[in-house]
Design a protein around this motif. Structure first.
Motif, short mmCIF file in Angstrom:
data_model
loop_
_atom_site.label_atom_id
_atom_site.label_comp_id
_atom_site.label_asym_id
_atom_site.label_seq_id
_atom_site.Cartn_x
_atom_site.Cartn_y
_atom_site.Cartn_z
N ILE A 66 0.81 -0.97 -0.17
CA ILE A 66 0.00 0.09 -0.06
C ILE A 66 1.04 1.13 0.14
CG2 ILE A 66 -1.78 1.37 1.31
CD1 ILE A 66 -2.84 -0.91 2.40
N ILE A 67 0.70 2.07 -1.07
CA ILE A 67 1.53 3.26 -1.21
C ILE A 67 0.72 4.43 -0.71
CG2 ILE A 67 2.96 4.85 -2.39
CD1 ILE A 67 4.08 2.24 -2.18
N ALA A 68 0.95 4.85 0.60
CA ALA A 68 0.16 6.01 1.38
C ALA A 68 1.02 7.30 1.03
CB ALA A 68 0.34 5.79 2.80
N GLU A 69 0.25 8.39 1.12
CA GLU A 69 0.64 9.67 1.02
C GLU A 69 0.60 10.32 2.33
OE1 GLU A 69 1.79 10.98 -1.71
OE2 GLU A 69 1.26 9.51 -3.12
N VAL A 70 1.56 10.50 2.93
CA VAL A 70 1.66 11.18 4.25
C VAL A 70 2.22 12.81 4.22
CG1 VAL A 70 2.91 11.04 6.37
CG2 VAL A 70 2.32 9.08 5.37
N PHE A 71 1.47 13.69 4.81
CA PHE A 71 1.97 15.17 5.00
C PHE A 71 3.20 15.36 5.45
CE2 PHE A 71 -2.87 15.35 4.43
CZ PHE A 71 -3.03 16.01 3.46
N GLU A 72 3.81 16.41 4.88
CA GLU A 72 5.18 16.68 5.27
C GLU A 72 5.28 16.96 6.86
OE1 GLU A 72 8.46 20.22 4.12
OE2 GLU A 72 6.33 20.30 3.33
N GLN A 73 4.30 17.62 7.58
CA GLN A 73 4.46 17.94 8.90
C GLN A 73 4.20 16.83 9.89
OE1 GLN A 73 2.37 19.45 6.83
NE2 GLN A 73 0.12 19.49 7.72
N GLU A 74 3.95 15.64 9.23
CA GLU A 74 3.66 14.53 10.02
C GLU A 74 4.78 13.49 9.68
OE1 GLU A 74 -1.30 14.45 10.74
OE2 GLU A 74 -0.45 13.51 9.04
N LEU A 75 5.58 13.62 8.74
CA LEU A 75 6.68 12.73 8.43
C LEU A 75 7.49 12.26 9.51
CD1 LEU A 75 7.67 11.26 6.10
CD2 LEU A 75 9.34 13.15 5.62
N GLY A 76 7.76 13.41 10.68
CA GLY A 76 8.82 13.09 11.63
C GLY A 76 8.18 11.99 12.59
N LEU A 77 6.74 11.63 12.66
CA LEU A 77 6.08 10.84 13.34
C LEU A 77 6.06 9.24 12.91
CD1 LEU A 77 3.06 12.71 14.31
CD2 LEU A 77 5.21 12.37 15.66
N ILE A 78 6.68 9.29 11.70
CA ILE A 78 6.73 7.53 11.00
C ILE A 78 8.14 7.34 11.06
CG2 ILE A 78 6.24 6.53 8.95
CD1 ILE A 78 4.18 8.56 8.29
N SER A 79 8.22 5.92 11.09
CA SER A 79 9.70 5.34 10.78
C SER A 79 9.56 3.81 10.32
CB SER A 79 10.38 5.19 12.38
OG SER A 79 9.67 4.35 13.14
N ALA A 80 10.47 3.35 9.72
CA ALA A 80 10.44 2.02 9.40
C ALA A 80 10.33 1.02 10.27
CB ALA A 80 11.70 1.66 8.26
N GLY A 81 9.46 -0.13 10.20
CA GLY A 81 9.14 -1.09 11.15
C GLY A 81 8.04 -0.75 11.99
N GLN A 82 7.23 0.37 11.65
CA GLN A 82 6.15 0.78 12.53
C GLN A 82 5.07 -0.23 12.05
OE1 GLN A 82 5.98 4.91 12.34
NE2 GLN A 82 4.42 5.33 13.92
N THR A 83 4.17 -0.35 13.07
CA THR A 83 2.68 -1.14 12.71
C THR A 83 1.96 -0.21 12.16
OG1 THR A 83 1.86 -1.02 15.00
CG2 THR A 83 3.20 -2.90 14.40
N VAL A 84 0.98 -0.72 11.31
CA VAL A 84 -0.07 0.16 10.41
C VAL A 84 -1.48 -0.59 10.74
CG1 VAL A 84 -0.59 1.07 8.45
CG2 VAL A 84 1.67 1.04 8.81
N ARG A 85 -2.65 0.02 10.70
CA ARG A 85 -3.80 -0.53 10.63
C ARG A 85 -4.48 -0.05 9.43
NH1 ARG A 85 -7.45 -0.56 15.83
NH2 ARG A 85 -5.82 -2.22 16.36
N VAL A 86 -5.09 -0.82 8.34
CA VAL A 86 -5.52 -0.46 7.39
C VAL A 86 -6.97 -0.63 7.09
CG1 VAL A 86 -5.36 -0.82 4.81
CG2 VAL A 86 -3.24 -0.75 6.03
N ARG A 87 -7.95 0.25 6.58
CA ARG A 87 -9.38 -0.21 6.44
C ARG A 87 -9.49 0.21 4.76
NH1 ARG A 87 -9.19 2.25 11.44
NH2 ARG A 87 -10.15 1.11 12.95
N LEU A 88 -10.33 -0.86 4.27
CA LEU A 88 -10.69 -0.43 3.03
C LEU A 88 -12.26 -0.32 2.89
CD1 LEU A 88 -8.10 -2.97 3.09
CD2 LEU A 88 -8.19 -2.34 0.69
N ASP A 89 -12.41 0.59 1.63
CA ASP A 89 -13.92 0.73 1.38
C ASP A 89 -14.47 -0.58 1.00
OD1 ASP A 89 -13.33 3.26 2.10
OD2 ASP A 89 -13.44 4.15 0.11
#
Length: 478
Positions: free
Chosen positions: A310-333
């Motif tokens: 899943i290729i997600a688009e993250v806003f620039e100001q929130e990029l510092g809160l993300i790191s490799a290995g972080q768990t993600v929860r995904v919902r689909l329509d």
């Protein structure tokens, strides 16, 4: 009167005059020639004796502080000596309040519409100015449904929310090509999007080069059988020839299934079956029955969708809160109420200048094939928790450049307090200045209380007498 009597009267007068001059000189000598200089202990506020200063100062209205001397006793009506008058103490200003008692504050010095300076409110003041207090009766508090929460140290977590698209894992793409020329005579998989299993037949082809290679292998194997009684050197040479013919078929990509069939049947196969190298989905199909297939030409493109991106688009100001290995929860329509768990595997090194977003790659397992390429996904990434003094976000009143809360002082008394906020979490927000741990803030009906306070101030301003012309900041021609 005889002469002796006259002499006695004159003597008495002379003695009286001399005594008078002597007493006058004694009194003059006993009084100081100049008044003694008095010692100033401190200076007090002209209207509030409890406020003192060790040095000369002025109050909010520009009036001089009154000096308090050493010989002034408490019973004279003056303030008692201040115990800490000998050393000045720096006081921290929290904010500035309206001089007329209106519920208006400022983080910096300013003047009101009358030209009067706003009054500083210090951090060491135990009670706020009563003019800023909002008083509400208990029955109205109950009708408004006022609720409060305590400012406390807690773990503050901020969740980053983004959107993205499902894409195939680029590392699981496979292209089906030939290493020799041939002609496709029959297609077993003839539609894009069709699922295939590993080893499943894709198409059959005829190749003169392949027929020649099969014939060479069978001749070599038959010659080896005929030379069983030959010398060891000749047998070794024939064995090498058989293996060379067999490796030639493997190098051309012929599957082990077809090689075993050739060995078992011991006859040349005119058409060779080309099988799928992996399990997956046909993403592209270029093969057509009857076409000539050239060496190196891609005939099928297959994708293994057992694991997807899943290729997600993250806003620039929130990029510092993300790191490799972080768990993600995904919902689909496509699957309401269902969540899928993934992991951040890569953060792309470039930023989109038009959307000010950075692409983040998230990898998810897809054993059932529910996640399909180009599906729309909602992504939630939980940030790292940290300790901070926090209050509920519902307690914050935003007003342009001013951010404030309503502090519950008890007995229906509420104090508007300017605060400086930090990181915002999911439901709580960090407080950097303006509140202490343990203070209660209003979390519901605070907008109603603030609106009622502003309405009262507006009505009172209509009833207030107009100031004299001389008090205006604009003095005309003066």
């Amino acid at each position: 009167m005889n002469r002796s009597a006259v002499l006695l009267v004159l003597a008495a007068l002379i003695i009286g005059l001399a005594s008078g001059y002597w007493l006058a000189g004694f009194r003059e000598g006993s009084e100081p020639s100049t008044p003694a200089e008095k010692k100033i202990l401190y200076y007090r506020h002209p209207t509030n004796p409890s406020v003192t200063s060790p040095i000369p100062a002025k109050d909010e209205m520009g009036m001089d502080y009154v000096p308090v001397y050493e010989d002034q006793a408490p019973e004279t009506g003056q303030a008692e000596p201040h115990p800490s008058a000998e050393a000045p103490r720096e006081r921290r200003i929290l904010y500035y309040r309206n001089p007329m008692g209106l519920p208006d504050t400022s983080p910096v010095p300013k003047k009101d519409s009358m030209g009067m300076d706003y009054i500083p409110v210090y951090a060491d003041e135990e009670t706020p100015n009563e003019a800023n207090i909002i008083k509400i009766s208990p029955d109205k508090i109950q009708k408004l449904g006022v609720r409060t929460a305590e400012a406390e140290q807690r773990d503050l977590v901020r969740t980053v929310r983004a959107v993205g698209l499902v894409e195939p894992d680029e590392r699981r793409f496979h292209a089906v090509t030939l290493k020799f020329d041939g002609y496709i005579e029959k297609l077993h998989v003839n539609a894009t999007g069709q699922s295939v299993k590993k080893g499943q037949p894709l198409f059959e082809l005829y190749s003169p080069d392949l027929v020649s290679a099969q014939n060479d292998y069978l001749i070599a194997r038959n010659s080896q059988s005929a030379l069983n009684n030959a010398n060891p050197r000749t047998q070794a040479e024939m064995e090498n020839l058989v293996q060379s013919s067999l490796e030639r078929l493997r190098y051309w990509g012929i599957s082990e299934t077809e090689i075993r069939r050739l060995e078992q049947q011991a006859e040349v196969q005119r058409n060779l079956v080309i099988r799928s190298p992996v399990s997956g989905v046909v993403m592209e199909k270029m093969a057509v029955a009857g076409m000539r297939a050239m060496a190196g030409e891609a005939l099928f493109k297959l994708a293994d969708l057992s694991s997807i991106w899943i290729i997600a688009e993250v806003f620039e100001q929130e990029l510092g809160l993300i790191s490799a290995g972080q768990t993600v929860r995904v919902r689909l329509d496509a699957y309401p109420g269902r969540t899928f768990d993934g992991k951040v595997t890569f953060i792309y090194p470039t930023l989109n200048p038009e959307t000010r977003t950075v692409r983040v790659r998230i990898e998810l397992p897809n054993p059932q094939g529910l996640l399909k390429p180009m599906m729309y996904a909602h992504v939630e990434l939980a940030g790292t928790a940290r300790q901070a003094l926090a209050i509920p976000q519902s307690s914050v009143l935003e007003g342009g450049k001013r951010t404030q809360v309503l502090v519950d002082r008890g007995e229906g008394r509420f104090e508007p307090r300017i605060v400086r906020l930090g990181t915002r979490g999911d439901e709580w927000v960090e407080v950097l200045e303006g509140l202490k741990a343990g203070e209660n803030v209003v979390v519901s009906a605070n907008f109603l209380i603030d609106a009622e306070s502003n309405l009262k101030s507006a009505l009172e301003s209509f009833d207030a007498p107009e100031p004299p012309p001389g008090n205006h900041a604009d003095h005309g021609g003066m």
